[in-house]
Design a protein around this motif. Structure first.
Motif, PDB file in Angstrom:
ATOM      1  N   LYS A  13      82.752  45.835 -30.834  1.00  0.00           N
ATOM      2  CA  LYS A  13      83.866  45.096 -31.440  1.00  0.00           C
ATOM      3  C   LYS A  13      84.317  44.034 -30.456  1.00  0.00           C
ATOM      4  O   LYS A  13      84.765  44.322 -29.351  1.00  0.00           O
ATOM      5  CB  LYS A  13      85.007  46.073 -31.756  1.00  0.00           C
ATOM      6  CG  LYS A  13      86.232  45.454 -32.373  1.00  0.00           C
ATOM      7  CD  LYS A  13      86.391  45.910 -33.836  1.00  0.00           C
ATOM      8  CE  LYS A  13      87.695  45.431 -34.474  1.00  0.00           C
ATOM      9  NZ  LYS A  13      87.794  44.021 -34.748  1.00  0.00           N
ATOM     10  N   SER A  14      84.185  42.781 -30.862  1.00  0.00           N
ATOM     11  CA  SER A  14      84.539  41.666 -29.996  1.00  0.00           C
ATOM     12  C   SER A  14      86.020  41.351 -30.108  1.00  0.00           C
ATOM     13  O   SER A  14      86.619  41.535 -31.168  1.00  0.00           O
ATOM     14  CB  SER A  14      83.703  40.454 -30.414  1.00  0.00           C
ATOM     15  OG  SER A  14      84.140  39.300 -29.758  1.00  0.00           O
ATOM     16  N   TRP A  62      82.255  38.655 -26.988  1.00  0.00           N
ATOM     17  CA  TRP A  62      81.931  40.072 -27.201  1.00  0.00           C
ATOM     18  C   TRP A  62      81.389  40.736 -25.937  1.00  0.00           C
ATOM     19  O   TRP A  62      81.415  41.955 -25.830  1.00  0.00           O
ATOM     20  CB  TRP A  62      80.972  40.236 -28.376  1.00  0.00           C
ATOM     21  CG  TRP A  62      79.614  39.623 -28.199  1.00  0.00           C
ATOM     22  CD1 TRP A  62      79.263  38.332 -28.458  1.00  0.00           C
ATOM     23  CD2 TRP A  62      78.415  40.264 -27.729  1.00  0.00           C
ATOM     24  NE1 TRP A  62      77.936  38.131 -28.175  1.00  0.00           N
ATOM     25  CE2 TRP A  62      77.393  39.305 -27.736  1.00  0.00           C
ATOM     26  CE3 TRP A  62      78.117  41.567 -27.309  1.00  0.00           C
ATOM     27  CZ2 TRP A  62      76.084  39.594 -27.325  1.00  0.00           C
ATOM     28  CZ3 TRP A  62      76.815  41.855 -26.908  1.00  0.00           C
ATOM     29  CH2 TRP A  62      75.814  40.883 -26.916  1.00  0.00           C
ATOM     30  N   ARG A  84      75.618  39.136 -35.278  1.00  0.00           N
ATOM     31  CA  ARG A  84      76.995  39.120 -35.771  1.00  0.00           C
ATOM     32  C   ARG A  84      76.998  39.700 -37.177  1.00  0.00           C
ATOM     33  O   ARG A  84      76.309  39.211 -38.065  1.00  0.00           O
ATOM     34  CB  ARG A  84      77.521  37.679 -35.810  1.00  0.00           C
ATOM     35  CG  ARG A  84      78.928  37.575 -36.348  1.00  0.00           C
ATOM     36  CD  ARG A  84      79.394  36.132 -36.407  1.00  0.00           C
ATOM     37  NE  ARG A  84      80.757  36.059 -36.891  1.00  0.00           N
ATOM     38  CZ  ARG A  84      81.105  35.947 -38.175  1.00  0.00           C
ATOM     39  NH1 ARG A  84      80.176  35.871 -39.100  1.00  0.00           N
ATOM     40  NH2 ARG A  84      82.369  35.900 -38.531  1.00  0.00           N
TER      41      ARG A  84
END
Ligand SMILES: *[C@@H]1O[C@H](CO)[C@@H](O)[C@H](O)[C@H]1NC(C)=O
Ligand SMILES: *[C@@H]1O[C@H](CO)[C@@H](O)[C@H](O)[C@H]1NC(C)=O
Ligand SMILES: *[C@@H]1O[C@H](CO)[C@@H](O)[C@H](O)[C@H]1NC(C)=O
Ligand SMILES: *[C@@H]1O[C@H](CO)[C@@H](O)[C@H](O)[C@H]1NC(C)=O
Length: 434
Positions: A63-64, A123, A137
């Motif tokens: 999870k960025s 990220w 992504r």
């Protein structure tokens, strides 16, 4: 589905049948009825199926901080291999040949300097993808719902390559696309390299964008223009935010039915486990402040084998970002570009939706005119092309084109540090651009 709506009694029978099926199978297939609902649900199912095709099973998900989810997917399981021409493709992890150019002489050679050239994406602060995987992504439901249709998700809406030979403004400005570009044509090109500074231009309307990129183009057939494209972009309707993002694109039929951004269709084969296409790039340059740039190299390994012995599908167009090889486009994706390009273009493109009957204030590049120069205007520098002998060299006779120079302009030059370069961009709406 056509017979389903054609007759009332048939409809009833089908409904009863569906009821029975769903009654008995409901516990086994919880969502089996949604497809039998109205078109809205059909659309929902279509979106779900598309997401399932796009988002491959992940070894690990990250999870960025910018809200993206990055899926680490086995390289052999990446979207590229869904392409019919790549069913038996053996992934090649490294290019067999690497062009060197004028500006590689003073290249940093110490380890620490090299690592400062590696790309940072947001990220990375939350994790890394293991060896043997590639970061992708994740596409969300909202991403697809923002698109005009599921089929065209991730595809450019128009033939947007700047057409320098056209004198008809309508032909060079389809759908409000405005360019300020430099280009070379009239030779055979096997790639290009350029260094581009990063900015975060404002886009006025949610359906407008601003991007800076290079185009490797073969346009001998206007129906089947082939392109390979790479750069950075702010594209809110695609990404759902205003961040500056790394992108690639390709088409082999003038943007009609082939090609797409990043990995949202099959085609590009990624080999790199550190850089996510479509991921945010940071930091970006500040006006009168620090400048941050990326270097993009796209090249075709031209084999010197006799044309009769050469397998035309064997060639690959590779892409490198700073010092990292990202992957390649197999030549089999293309028709005309399978061998070489006939034109290379570099520069900026924005959309102007003319909302409220006025030119919008969507910025190109830094949002400032090229005349402001270093530290203020956006640039492409150390621009080179690759010739038929696999050498990077200064392009012969760069031309420039600004479609609406009072909105966005371009100014080129050369010197020993920056080689061939240009400044480009502008603010859009201003007293001379209404
Ligand atoms: C892949 O390999 C199979 C078996 O060798 C062959 O039948 C098929 O035509 C190949 N497909 C492509 C796209 O090369
Ligand atoms: C790319 O390399 C340059 C040095 O050549 C470095 O200054 C820059 O920060 C790198 N870009 C990114 C996005 O990491
Ligand atoms: C993106 O920019 C627009 C203005 O151009 C603004 O209205 C919107 O809130 C911004 N979105 C985000 C997620 O920052
Ligand atoms: C460099 O710029 C000068 C004009 O300032 C021009 O005459 C010359 O052709 C340019 N050289 C290259 C390699 O583009």
């Amino acid at each position: 589905m056509a017979t389903w709506v054609s007759g009332e009694s048939r409809r009833k029978r089908v409904r009863v049948l569906l009821f029975l099926i769903s009654f008995y199978l409901m516990p086994l297939i919880p969502f089996s009825c949604s497809a039998a609902e109205m078109p809205i649900s059909r659309h929902k199912l279509e979106v779900q199926n598309h997401l399932k095709r796009l988002n491959k099973p992940a070894v690990k998900s990250i999870k960025s901080p910018d809200g993206d989810i990055i899926d680490c997917v086995h390289a052999s399981n990446q979207p590229a291999f869904d392409h019919p021409s790549l069913k038996n493709h053996t992934i090649q992890m490294r290019p067999s040949f690497h062009p060197e150019g004028l500006f590689d002489k003073n290249k940093a050679t110490t380890k620490s300097e090299q690592s400062s050239n590696s790309i940072t994406q947001l990220w990375h602060f939350s994790g890394r993808c293991p060896e043997g995987t590639i970061p992708i992504r994740r596409t969300t439901k909202d991403d697809i719902l923002r698109a005009s249709s599921v089929e065209r998700f991730g595809m450019k809406k128009h033939t947007t390559i700047p057409q320098p030979h056209s004198v008809n403004p309508a032909a060079i400005n389809p759908g409000g696309h405005e360019h300020a570009i430099a280009y070379v044509k009239g030779d055979k090109y096997y790639g290009t390299k350029a260094t581009i500074n990063l900015w975060k231009p404002n886009t006025q309307q949610p359906n407008e964008f601003s991007l800076s990129q290079l185009w490797v183009v073969e346009d001998s057939s206007s129906q089947d223009v082939n392109t390979i494209e790479a750069g950075w972009q702010v594209l809110p309707y695609f990404y759902g935010d205003n961040n500056t993002r790394l992108f690639i694109y390709w088409t082999s039929d003038s943007y009609q039915s082939t090609g797409c951004y990043n990995l949202v269709c099959s085609g590009f084969v990624q080999t790199n486990n550190q850089i996510a296409l479509g991921g945010s790039l940071s930091p970006v340059s500040a006006y009168s402040g620090s400048q941050y740039d990326i270097t993009i190299l796209v090249w075709k390994v031209k084999t010197n084998v006799s044309i009769y012995l050469r397998d035309p599908t064997d060639g690959k167009w590779w892409m490198q970002l700073n010092d990292s090889v990202l992957g390649y486009w197999p030549s089999s994706l293309f028709s005309y570009l399978a061998d070489s390009a006939s034109m290379i273009e570099w520069g900026g493109e924005v959309t102007n939706t003319e909302s409220f009957g006025q030119h919008t204030s969507t910025q190109m590049g830094s949002g400032h005119f090229p005349q402001e120069g270093n530290g203020k205007a956006s640039y492409f520098r150390n621009i080179q092309v690759i010739d038929g002998s696999n050498n990077l060299k200064a392009p012969n006779g760069i031309s420039t084109l600004a479609m609406y120079a009072t909105c966005y302009n371009i100014l080129s030059g050369n010197n020993s540090d920056w080689g061939n370069y240009f400044y480009y961009g502008g603010p859009g709406r201003n007293p001379n651009c209404l």
